[in-house]
Design an enzyme around this catalytic site. Sequence first.
Site, PDB file in Angstrom:
ATOM      1  N   LYS A  86     -20.988  -1.767  32.412  1.00  0.00           N
ATOM      2  CA  LYS A  86     -21.705  -1.161  30.816  1.00  0.00           C
ATOM      3  C   LYS A  86     -20.785  -1.757  29.735  1.00  0.00           C
ATOM      4  O   LYS A  86     -20.657  -2.072  28.915  1.00  0.00           O
ATOM      5  CB  LYS A  86     -21.715   0.246  30.393  1.00  0.00           C
ATOM      6  CG  LYS A  86     -22.326   0.839  31.583  1.00  0.00           C
ATOM      7  CD  LYS A  86     -23.919   0.132  31.734  1.00  0.00           C
ATOM      8  CE  LYS A  86     -25.184  -0.245  30.733  1.00  0.00           C
ATOM      9  NZ  LYS A  86     -26.269  -1.074  31.844  1.00  0.00           N
ATOM     10  N   ALA A  87     -19.874  -2.901  30.724  1.00  0.00           N
ATOM     11  CA  ALA A  87     -18.813  -3.950  29.682  1.00  0.00           C
ATOM     12  C   ALA A  87     -19.392  -5.222  29.015  1.00  0.00           C
ATOM     13  O   ALA A  87     -18.122  -5.745  27.672  1.00  0.00           O
ATOM     14  CB  ALA A  87     -17.756  -4.353  29.844  1.00  0.00           C
ATOM     15  N   GLY A  88     -20.419  -5.614  29.048  1.00  0.00           N
ATOM     16  CA  GLY A  88     -21.252  -6.527  28.751  1.00  0.00           C
ATOM     17  C   GLY A  88     -21.405  -7.816  30.214  1.00  0.00           C
ATOM     18  O   GLY A  88     -21.545  -8.825  29.295  1.00  0.00           O
ATOM     19  N   THR A  89     -21.774  -7.414  31.357  1.00  0.00           N
ATOM     20  CA  THR A  89     -22.094  -7.855  32.348  1.00  0.00           C
ATOM     21  C   THR A  89     -23.245  -8.976  32.482  1.00  0.00           C
ATOM     22  O   THR A  89     -23.750  -9.974  32.348  1.00  0.00           O
ATOM     23  CB  THR A  89     -22.556  -7.572  34.294  1.00  0.00           C
ATOM     24  OG1 THR A  89     -21.355  -5.746  33.475  1.00  0.00           O
ATOM     25  CG2 THR A  89     -22.570  -8.145  34.970  1.00  0.00           C
ATOM     26  N   THR A  90     -24.264  -8.269  31.633  1.00  0.00           N
ATOM     27  CA  THR A  90     -25.733  -9.207  31.529  1.00  0.00           C
ATOM     28  C   THR A  90     -25.333 -10.203  30.184  1.00  0.00           C
ATOM     29  O   THR A  90     -26.238 -11.305  30.462  1.00  0.00           O
ATOM     30  CB  THR A  90     -26.799  -7.696  30.824  1.00  0.00           C
ATOM     31  OG1 THR A  90     -26.384  -6.901  31.846  1.00  0.00           O
ATOM     32  CG2 THR A  90     -28.261  -8.681  31.499  1.00  0.00           C
TER      33      THR A  90
ATOM     34  N   HIS B 250     -18.993  -4.971  40.338  1.00  0.00           N
ATOM     35  CA  HIS B 250     -18.493  -4.418  39.230  1.00  0.00           C
ATOM     36  C   HIS B 250     -17.047  -4.063  40.330  1.00  0.00           C
ATOM     37  O   HIS B 250     -17.005  -2.438  39.683  1.00  0.00           O
ATOM     38  CB  HIS B 250     -18.875  -3.268  39.686  1.00  0.00           C
ATOM     39  CG  HIS B 250     -20.121  -3.289  37.898  1.00  0.00           C
ATOM     40  ND1 HIS B 250     -20.210  -3.766  37.349  1.00  0.00           N
ATOM     41  CD2 HIS B 250     -21.541  -3.122  37.958  1.00  0.00           C
ATOM     42  CE1 HIS B 250     -21.235  -3.989  36.065  1.00  0.00           C
ATOM     43  NE2 HIS B 250     -22.619  -2.903  36.904  1.00  0.00           N
TER      44      HIS B 250
ATOM     45  N   SER C 234     -21.609   4.021  26.852  1.00  0.00           N
ATOM     46  CA  SER C 234     -23.043   3.432  27.239  1.00  0.00           C
ATOM     47  C   SER C 234     -23.192   3.447  28.595  1.00  0.00           C
ATOM     48  O   SER C 234     -24.297   3.643  28.924  1.00  0.00           O
ATOM     49  CB  SER C 234     -22.719   1.944  27.087  1.00  0.00           C
ATOM     50  OG  SER C 234     -23.478   0.904  27.897  1.00  0.00           O
TER      51      SER C 234
ATOM     52  N   VAL D 183     -28.594 -15.585  23.085  1.00  0.00           N
ATOM     53  CA  VAL D 183     -28.046 -14.177  23.887  1.00  0.00           C
ATOM     54  C   VAL D 183     -27.834 -13.372  22.660  1.00  0.00           C
ATOM     55  O   VAL D 183     -27.195 -12.663  23.176  1.00  0.00           O
ATOM     56  CB  VAL D 183     -27.192 -14.817  24.326  1.00  0.00           C
ATOM     57  CG1 VAL D 183     -27.284 -15.964  25.389  1.00  0.00           C
ATOM     58  CG2 VAL D 183     -25.723 -15.328  23.681  1.00  0.00           C
TER      59      VAL D 183
ATOM     60  N   MET E 140     -31.918 -10.883  23.197  1.00  0.00           N
ATOM     61  CA  MET E 140     -32.043 -10.479  25.120  1.00  0.00           C
ATOM     62  C   MET E 140     -33.313  -8.569  24.714  1.00  0.00           C
ATOM     63  O   MET E 140     -33.683  -8.839  26.296  1.00  0.00           O
ATOM     64  CB  MET E 140     -30.676 -10.307  24.647  1.00  0.00           C
ATOM     65  CG  MET E 140     -29.606 -11.316  25.482  1.00  0.00           C
ATOM     66  SD  MET E 140     -27.970 -11.102  26.396  1.00  0.00           S
ATOM     67  CE  MET E 140     -28.564 -10.854  27.774  1.00  0.00           C
TER      68      MET E 140
ATOM     69  N   LYS F 189     -27.967  -0.630  22.112  1.00  0.00           N
ATOM     70  CA  LYS F 189     -27.439  -0.609  20.674  1.00  0.00           C
ATOM     71  C   LYS F 189     -26.521  -1.650  21.253  1.00  0.00           C
ATOM     72  O   LYS F 189     -26.657  -2.339  19.630  1.00  0.00           O
ATOM     73  CB  LYS F 189     -26.651   0.422  20.415  1.00  0.00           C
ATOM     74  CG  LYS F 189     -27.655   1.906  19.657  1.00  0.00           C
ATOM     75  CD  LYS F 189     -26.551   2.711  19.109  1.00  0.00           C
ATOM     76  CE  LYS F 189     -27.449   3.795  18.694  1.00  0.00           C
ATOM     77  NZ  LYS F 189     -26.501   5.357  17.837  1.00  0.00           N
TER      78      LYS F 189
HETATM   79  S1  PPS Z   1     -24.453  -3.346  33.448  1.00  0.00           S
HETATM   80  O1  PPS Z   1     -25.723  -1.882  33.769  1.00  0.00           O
HETATM   81  O2  PPS Z   1     -23.083  -2.676  34.044  1.00  0.00           O
HETATM   82  O3  PPS Z   1     -24.456  -4.159  33.872  1.00  0.00           O
HETATM   83  O4  PPS Z   1     -24.578  -3.479  32.465  1.00  0.00           O
HETATM   84  P1  PPS Z   1     -23.957  -4.557  31.117  1.00  0.00           P
HETATM   85  O5  PPS Z   1     -24.419  -5.165  30.823  1.00  0.00           O
HETATM   86  O6  PPS Z   1     -22.502  -4.558  31.478  1.00  0.00           O
HETATM   87  O7  PPS Z   1     -23.590  -3.783  29.626  1.00  0.00           O
HETATM   88  C1  PPS Z   1     -24.609  -3.185  29.289  1.00  0.00           C
HETATM   89  C2  PPS Z   1     -24.383  -2.886  28.197  1.00  0.00           C
HETATM   90  O8  PPS Z   1     -24.287  -4.416  26.946  1.00  0.00           O
HETATM   91  C3  PPS Z   1     -25.182  -4.413  25.609  1.00  0.00           C
HETATM   92  N1  PPS Z   1     -25.600  -5.641  25.616  1.00  0.00           N
HETATM   93  C4  PPS Z   1     -25.479  -6.372  24.217  1.00  0.00           C
HETATM   94  N2  PPS Z   1     -24.251  -6.356  23.014  1.00  0.00           N
HETATM   95  C5  PPS Z   1     -24.522  -6.919  22.292  1.00  0.00           C
HETATM   96  N3  PPS Z   1     -25.599  -8.092  22.225  1.00  0.00           N
HETATM   97  C6  PPS Z   1     -25.794  -8.838  23.052  1.00  0.00           C
HETATM   98  N4  PPS Z   1     -26.978  -9.638  23.411  1.00  0.00           N
HETATM   99  C7  PPS Z   1     -25.822  -7.848  24.761  1.00  0.00           C
HETATM  100  N5  PPS Z   1     -26.397  -7.826  25.859  1.00  0.00           N
HETATM  101  C8  PPS Z   1     -25.973  -6.216  26.651  1.00  0.00           C
HETATM  102  C9  PPS Z   1     -26.147  -3.169  25.988  1.00  0.00           C
HETATM  103  O9  PPS Z   1     -27.232  -2.542  25.008  1.00  0.00           O
HETATM  104  C10 PPS Z   1     -25.314  -1.794  26.652  1.00  0.00           C
HETATM  105  O10 PPS Z   1     -24.307  -1.521  25.490  1.00  0.00           O
HETATM  106  P2  PPS Z   1     -25.046   0.115  24.724  1.00  0.00           P
HETATM  107  O11 PPS Z   1     -23.530   0.139  23.792  1.00  0.00           O
HETATM  108  O12 PPS Z   1     -25.353   1.165  25.654  1.00  0.00           O
HETATM  109  O13 PPS Z   1     -25.955  -0.792  23.880  1.00  0.00           O
END
Ligand code: PPS
Length: 301
Positions: free
Chosen positions: A53-57, A115, A145, A235, A240, A264
Amino acid sequence: MEGFDISALKQIPRPELFEFEGISMTHYFTDNWENVQNFKARPDDILIATYPKAGTTWVSYILDLLYFGNTAPERQTSLPIYMRVPFLETAFPVIPAGVKLADNLPTTPRLIKTHLPVQLVPKSFWEQNSRVVYVARNAKDNAVSYFHFDKMNIGQPEPGDWSTFLKNYIDGKNVFGPWYDHVCGYWEKKKTYSNIHYIFFEDMVEDTGREVERLCSFLGLSTPSEEKERITKSVHFDSMKQNNMTNYSTNPVMDFKISPFMRKGKVGDWKNHFTVAQNEQFDEHYKQKMKNTTLQFRTDI
Ligand code: PPS
């Protein structure tokens, strides 16, 4: 996806946590352990490493667009991001294991997600001097998250209510172990292994274009500035969230009626969850856990 019916994942049971190699794990990430540890990395592989949940995607999609946005446009419309960037340690029923998906990637470079804490990363990545992009997010927003994710994802253990989850998170009793050790582990590794680019989620929210620029420098890419601007727009959280290939809406283990994957995307949402007492307790524990590191996070921007 060809060759298997991903919708069958809807039936999988929620897993239990257990201690594995010194951290809390579920069997969906340990059932293929030997193959994970023996994974043959290549020098041009790029490992995207994060605590969940740190921004992987987000970073996965940026890298995918930087490398393949122009050369393989059909990837963008037909393959969900989790197939383009396989999750190395996964061993879910029905779908091929992450190692197999990574082995079969036709691209160069191969973008691979993990992870795993730094000490459990397959040693071939270090031996091959593969590039590692590590993304870290402040502990409080990361916890929030993760809580919502565990609620909506049957591939994860049942999180209980927020206060139960937070207590477990402080104790490192969630999948992939303690946040503290994870973020500090890669931070320390940077001292002896120069091929790690360490990114903060908060910096990405503050100025995505700047972080794309920094990624290009690390990767040695001379992407034209119009292209970088186009990628920065694609992005954005809203893009997204709308995009079915990046918003995980095709993934049957997730119930978006409980919470969407793209929830969020903010810095500071923790303030809507932590009580004053929880915050004080968290800060106290945080101070102890982080007292020996130079690593600093922003919980507000
Ligand atoms: S995972 O399941 O571990 O792969 O999830 P991961 O992608 O690491 O984290 C998901 C959180 O990243 C936020 N996210 C973003 N935030 C801002 N901008 C962009 N483009 C973006 N893409 C993914 C996603 O909303 C999840 O955070 P939270 O706080 O739950 O919204």
